[in-house]
Design a protein around this motif. Structure first.
Motif, mmCIF file in Angstrom:
data_model
loop_
_atom_site.group_PDB
_atom_site.id
_atom_site.type_symbol
_atom_site.label_atom_id
_atom_site.label_comp_id
_atom_site.label_asym_id
_atom_site.label_seq_id
_atom_site.Cartn_x
_atom_site.Cartn_y
_atom_site.Cartn_z
ATOM 1 N N TYR A 89 0.811 -1.243 -0.227
ATOM 2 C CA TYR A 89 -0.028 -0.585 0.139
ATOM 3 C C TYR A 89 0.822 1.175 -0.088
ATOM 4 O O TYR A 89 1.943 1.198 0.899
ATOM 5 C CB TYR A 89 -0.860 0.288 1.114
ATOM 6 N N ASP A 90 0.598 2.146 -0.545
ATOM 7 C CA ASP A 90 1.020 3.389 0.060
ATOM 8 C C ASP A 90 0.920 4.507 1.190
ATOM 9 O O ASP A 90 0.004 5.685 0.787
ATOM 10 C CB ASP A 90 0.642 4.599 -1.794
ATOM 11 N N GLY A 91 1.392 4.400 1.983
ATOM 12 C CA GLY A 91 1.135 4.644 3.460
ATOM 13 C C GLY A 91 -0.167 4.957 3.934
ATOM 14 O O GLY A 91 -0.343 4.100 3.020
ATOM 15 N N GLY A 92 0.017 5.336 4.705
ATOM 16 C CA GLY A 92 -1.856 5.278 5.044
ATOM 17 C C GLY A 92 -1.756 4.545 6.304
ATOM 18 O O GLY A 92 -3.364 4.161 6.560
ATOM 19 N N GLY A 93 -1.279 3.607 6.567
ATOM 20 C CA GLY A 93 -1.261 2.966 8.045
ATOM 21 C C GLY A 93 -1.646 3.308 8.753
ATOM 22 O O GLY A 93 -1.559 4.241 9.329
ATOM 23 N N GLU A 94 -0.945 2.494 10.004
ATOM 24 C CA GLU A 94 -1.074 2.985 11.708
ATOM 25 C C GLU A 94 0.538 3.436 11.431
ATOM 26 O O GLU A 94 1.075 3.396 11.122
ATOM 27 C CB GLU A 94 -1.191 1.003 12.250
ATOM 28 N N PRO A 95 -0.364 4.073 12.630
ATOM 29 C CA PRO A 95 1.366 5.342 13.169
ATOM 30 C C PRO A 95 2.072 4.099 13.336
ATOM 31 O O PRO A 95 2.262 2.828 14.096
ATOM 32 C CB PRO A 95 0.949 5.110 14.801
ATOM 33 N N ASP A 96 3.766 4.169 13.222
ATOM 34 C CA ASP A 96 4.873 3.909 13.505
ATOM 35 C C ASP A 96 4.795 2.107 11.912
ATOM 36 O O ASP A 96 5.868 1.469 12.456
ATOM 37 C CB ASP A 96 4.944 2.686 14.997
ATOM 38 N N GLU A 97 3.851 2.190 11.339
ATOM 39 C CA GLU A 97 4.050 0.860 10.131
ATOM 40 C C GLU A 97 4.775 1.941 9.201
ATOM 41 O O GLU A 97 4.941 2.608 8.519
ATOM 42 C CB GLU A 97 2.362 1.101 10.104
ATOM 43 N N VAL A 98 5.733 0.987 8.307
ATOM 44 C CA VAL A 98 6.604 0.926 7.495
ATOM 45 C C VAL A 98 6.219 1.013 6.670
ATOM 46 O O VAL A 98 6.899 0.822 5.353
ATOM 47 C CB VAL A 98 8.165 1.075 8.509
ATOM 48 N N LEU A 99 5.864 -0.208 7.057
ATOM 49 C CA LEU A 99 5.361 -1.022 5.119
ATOM 50 C C LEU A 99 4.177 -1.711 5.350
ATOM 51 O O LEU A 99 3.428 -2.796 7.049
ATOM 52 C CB LEU A 99 6.721 -2.241 5.539
ATOM 53 N N ASP A 100 2.849 -2.051 4.557
ATOM 54 C CA ASP A 100 2.060 -3.108 5.006
ATOM 55 C C ASP A 100 1.199 -3.304 2.990
ATOM 56 O O ASP A 100 1.327 -2.225 2.431
ATOM 57 C CB ASP A 100 0.699 -2.330 5.393
ATOM 58 N N GLY A 101 0.753 -4.291 3.272
ATOM 59 C CA GLY A 101 0.050 -4.838 1.902
ATOM 60 C C GLY A 101 -0.419 -5.529 1.988
ATOM 61 O O GLY A 101 -1.044 -6.328 3.186
ATOM 62 N N SER A 102 -1.208 -6.306 1.104
ATOM 63 C CA SER A 102 -2.193 -7.683 1.141
ATOM 64 C C SER A 102 -2.271 -8.664 -0.427
ATOM 65 O O SER A 102 -1.416 -7.334 -1.531
ATOM 66 C CB SER A 102 -3.251 -7.354 1.249
ATOM 67 N N THR A 103 -2.055 -9.691 -0.615
ATOM 68 C CA THR A 103 -2.353 -10.359 -1.998
ATOM 69 C C THR A 103 -3.661 -10.627 -1.763
ATOM 70 O O THR A 103 -3.908 -11.940 -1.302
ATOM 71 C CB THR A 103 -0.826 -11.250 -1.935
ATOM 72 N N ARG A 104 -4.364 -10.942 -2.552
ATOM 73 C CA ARG A 104 -5.482 -11.783 -3.444
ATOM 74 C C ARG A 104 -5.344 -13.261 -3.011
ATOM 75 O O ARG A 104 -4.615 -13.622 -4.640
ATOM 76 C CB ARG A 104 -6.867 -10.748 -3.546
ATOM 77 N N MET A 105 -5.752 -13.734 -3.061
ATOM 78 C CA MET A 105 -5.339 -15.216 -3.410
ATOM 79 C C MET A 105 -5.956 -15.381 -3.834
ATOM 80 O O MET A 105 -7.163 -15.114 -4.472
ATOM 81 C CB MET A 105 -5.648 -16.831 -2.147
ATOM 82 N N PRO A 106 -6.003 -16.540 -5.274
ATOM 83 C CA PRO A 106 -6.576 -17.100 -6.572
ATOM 84 C C PRO A 106 -7.975 -17.989 -6.205
ATOM 85 O O PRO A 106 -7.835 -18.940 -5.233
ATOM 86 C CB PRO A 106 -5.102 -17.736 -7.097
ATOM 87 N N ALA A 107 -8.953 -17.942 -6.497
ATOM 88 C CA ALA A 107 -9.749 -19.215 -6.436
ATOM 89 C C ALA A 107 -10.073 -20.519 -7.059
ATOM 90 O O ALA A 107 -9.789 -21.366 -6.856
ATOM 91 C CB ALA A 107 -11.308 -18.439 -7.114
#
Length: 120
Positions: A45-63
């Protein structure tokens, strides 16, 4: 129903220039080796996460069940590489509500899905 893998790293200090470059290198290397170009891979993700979060993201798993295991293995290996590029961060990795355990030697893997167990 969609299942996603979520990953985040937090610490008080922001990423250094070298760490930002290391994250970029992981994204480029892992993106080019992703097994299915029509599926979602490692996504930060492009910023905007929790305080002190330096990196966050997700991946949708295939069906498609035939694609699920290779995607999970690849993305968890990618998150392992990210964790190793950001020493000292607090990590949380989970597949919806299931926390994914960390192993210092092998990195992230779901129980029973280590390389020796899955054939990957």
């Amino acid at each position: 129903m969609s299942v996603s893998l979520y990953y985040s790293a937090g610490r008080a200090l922001p990423l250094t220039g070298a760490e930002t470059a290391a994250v970029g290198a992981v994204l480029a290397a892992r993106g080019s080796s992703f097994p299915f170009q029509d599926e979602e891979g490692l996504h930060l993700y492009d910023g905007g996460g929790e305080p002190d979060e330096v990196l966050d993201g997700s991946t949708r798993m295939p069906a498609d069940p035939g694609r699920l295991l290779p995607v999970i293995v690849h993305v968890l290996d990618s998150v392992t590489a990210l964790r190793r590029a950001l020493p000292g961060a607090r990590w949380r990795v989970h597949l919806d509500d299931l926390d994914v355990p960390w192993d210092e030697e092998d990195g992230y893997a779901l129980p029973g899905m280590r390389d020796t167990d899955s054939g990957f």
